[in-house]
Design a protein around this motif. Sequence first.
Motif, mmCIF file in Angstrom:
data_model
loop_
_atom_site.group_PDB
_atom_site.id
_atom_site.type_symbol
_atom_site.label_atom_id
_atom_site.label_comp_id
_atom_site.label_asym_id
_atom_site.label_seq_id
_atom_site.Cartn_x
_atom_site.Cartn_y
_atom_site.Cartn_z
ATOM 1 N N GLY A 127 24.567 51.512 36.783
ATOM 2 C CA GLY A 127 25.005 50.545 36.212
ATOM 3 C C GLY A 127 25.144 48.846 36.278
ATOM 4 N N HIS A 128 24.305 48.667 37.414
ATOM 5 C CA HIS A 128 24.187 47.291 37.751
ATOM 6 C C HIS A 128 23.867 46.368 36.673
ATOM 7 N N ALA A 129 22.922 46.830 35.761
ATOM 8 C CA ALA A 129 22.344 45.779 34.703
ATOM 9 C C ALA A 129 23.336 45.864 33.448
ATOM 10 N N VAL A 130 24.168 46.922 33.459
ATOM 11 C CA VAL A 130 25.090 46.944 32.331
ATOM 12 C C VAL A 130 26.155 45.900 32.626
ATOM 13 N N ARG A 131 26.747 45.969 33.973
ATOM 14 C CA ARG A 131 27.746 45.073 34.432
ATOM 15 C C ARG A 131 27.200 43.739 34.388
ATOM 16 N N LYS A 132 26.270 43.562 34.818
ATOM 17 C CA LYS A 132 25.575 42.043 35.070
ATOM 18 C C LYS A 132 25.460 41.513 33.677
ATOM 19 N N GLY A 133 24.761 42.367 32.576
ATOM 20 C CA GLY A 133 24.649 41.724 31.306
ATOM 21 C C GLY A 133 25.822 41.277 30.737
ATOM 22 N N TYR A 134 27.010 42.011 30.803
ATOM 23 C CA TYR A 134 28.204 41.669 30.130
ATOM 24 C C TYR A 134 28.674 40.225 30.812
ATOM 25 N N TYR A 135 28.605 40.194 32.187
ATOM 26 C CA TYR A 135 29.041 39.007 32.975
ATOM 27 C C TYR A 135 28.306 37.747 32.577
ATOM 28 N N GLN A 136 27.218 37.987 32.288
ATOM 29 C CA GLN A 136 26.210 36.861 31.951
ATOM 30 C C GLN A 136 26.380 36.225 30.490
ATOM 31 N N GLN A 137 26.786 37.044 29.626
ATOM 32 C CA GLN A 137 26.888 36.770 28.068
ATOM 33 C C GLN A 137 28.057 36.110 27.669
ATOM 34 N N CYS A 138 29.107 36.124 28.627
ATOM 35 C CA CYS A 138 30.355 35.900 28.260
ATOM 36 C C CYS A 138 30.837 34.373 28.677
ATOM 37 N N ASN A 139 31.461 33.601 28.098
ATOM 38 C CA ASN A 139 32.001 32.262 28.535
ATOM 39 C C ASN A 139 33.196 32.349 29.503
ATOM 40 N N ALA A 140 34.080 33.710 29.308
ATOM 41 C CA ALA A 140 35.057 33.390 30.336
ATOM 42 C C ALA A 140 35.435 34.856 30.489
ATOM 43 N N PHE A 141 36.142 34.862 31.714
ATOM 44 C CA PHE A 141 36.684 36.484 32.102
ATOM 45 C C PHE A 141 38.140 36.409 31.737
ATOM 46 N N PHE A 142 38.634 37.260 31.331
ATOM 47 C CA PHE A 142 40.077 37.720 31.059
ATOM 48 C C PHE A 142 40.538 38.191 32.673
ATOM 49 N N ALA A 143 41.158 37.655 33.483
ATOM 50 C CA ALA A 143 41.404 38.392 34.751
ATOM 51 C C ALA A 143 42.662 37.914 35.265
ATOM 52 N N THR A 144 43.589 38.656 35.905
ATOM 53 C CA THR A 144 44.620 38.342 36.803
ATOM 54 C C THR A 144 44.495 38.856 38.209
ATOM 55 N N ASN A 145 43.234 39.539 38.618
ATOM 56 C CA ASN A 145 42.856 40.100 39.909
ATOM 57 C C ASN A 145 42.437 38.753 40.791
ATOM 58 N N ARG A 146 42.862 38.701 41.759
ATOM 59 C CA ARG A 146 42.659 37.234 42.592
ATOM 60 C C ARG A 146 40.972 37.220 43.030
ATOM 61 N N ASN A 147 40.822 38.417 43.400
ATOM 62 C CA ASN A 147 39.175 38.528 43.654
ATOM 63 C C ASN A 147 38.258 38.285 42.574
ATOM 64 N N THR A 148 38.391 38.812 41.234
ATOM 65 C CA THR A 148 37.718 38.577 40.400
ATOM 66 C C THR A 148 37.577 36.879 39.922
ATOM 67 N N ILE A 149 38.988 36.251 40.154
ATOM 68 C CA ILE A 149 39.143 34.951 39.844
ATOM 69 C C ILE A 149 38.103 34.041 40.720
ATOM 70 N N ASP A 150 38.302 34.540 42.319
ATOM 71 C CA ASP A 150 37.594 33.924 43.184
ATOM 72 C C ASP A 150 35.792 34.001 42.785
ATOM 73 N N PHE A 151 35.642 35.315 42.400
ATOM 74 C CA PHE A 151 34.068 35.482 41.897
ATOM 75 C C PHE A 151 33.581 34.766 40.965
ATOM 76 N N GLY A 152 34.534 34.512 40.052
ATOM 77 C CA GLY A 152 34.011 33.570 38.893
ATOM 78 C C GLY A 152 34.114 32.329 38.990
ATOM 79 N N LEU A 153 34.779 31.727 40.109
ATOM 80 C CA LEU A 153 34.740 30.364 40.554
ATOM 81 C C LEU A 153 33.554 30.066 41.639
ATOM 82 N N GLY A 154 32.921 31.239 42.112
ATOM 83 C CA GLY A 154 31.913 31.023 42.891
ATOM 84 C C GLY A 154 32.455 30.954 44.409
ATOM 85 N N LYS A 155 33.718 31.604 44.694
ATOM 86 C CA LYS A 155 34.106 31.403 45.988
ATOM 87 C C LYS A 155 33.679 32.435 46.712
ATOM 88 N N LYS A 156 33.187 33.447 46.122
ATOM 89 C CA LYS A 156 32.809 34.930 47.017
ATOM 90 C C LYS A 156 31.585 34.668 47.590
#
Length: 260
Positions: free
Chosen positions: A225-254
């Motif tokens: 499912g790598h390409a599926v997950r990657k494709g959705y992440y790449q096409q969206c402008n923003a994540f809806f997230a409350t998970n700290r790990n996801t937020i840090d990933f989106g900010l490039g801190k991971k």
Amino acid sequence: MEYKENRGSEWRKWDLHIHTPESGLANSFGSDWDQYVISLFKTAVKHEVAVIGITDYFSIDGYKILKNNYLNNDAKLNQLFNNDSEFIQKVKEICILPNIEFRLSDIINGNRINYHVIFSDNVSVQDIEENFLHEIDFVYQQEPYSTGEKRKLKKDNISNLGQKIKSEHPKFNGSTFEVGCTVAVVDEQQIIEILENKKSIFKNNYLICIPVDEDLSSISWDSQGHAVRKGYYQQCNAFFATNRNTIDFGLGKKHTTKED
């Protein structure tokens, strides 16, 4: 808002995912619009929320009601908020955006992927409905040796699908529109094509947001499912997230570098 040179960055609170009584799903207010509006704006003003995304599944009916019957109706606002002009002014200063929530065909852990298109308030209701929503197809009936019968994404068509499903499978509960919203799916590529093909209306006037932690984050980067997950992440402008790990990933801190 007046631009003040040299004032620097200004952080504001936004809540872009608030459902309404018109939403086919995730409606916790029943049909009580007055109570919904009171609760919505008392909470927003208290917490100094500057922008709200008014969210419905497959439609902007709730956004239309909020704008036409309440925000553009001074008599109604005075009635609900006891003629408190200072409070009402704060309500009117909140930016209200239409957020349409879709369900896509991909299934993860038994759930569809949710997909949001949030429009600028500069885009008219008529354009969102006639030049976007009503051009989107969903499969109403599938038959052998056929691409399936498709219908346009209109409330009556969704309700008709719900009625059909309830007659075939009585275990589904709720209104016909609710059941229709539960089972209807759309193609995100068609959504993107419509938006891109109508640049004179929609260019720079929308955001695509995905609640990635609902299901997408459960797809391993090491799986098929790598390409599926990657494709959705790449096409969206923003994540809806409350998970700290996801937020840090989106900010490039991971990762060590931006390229990583």
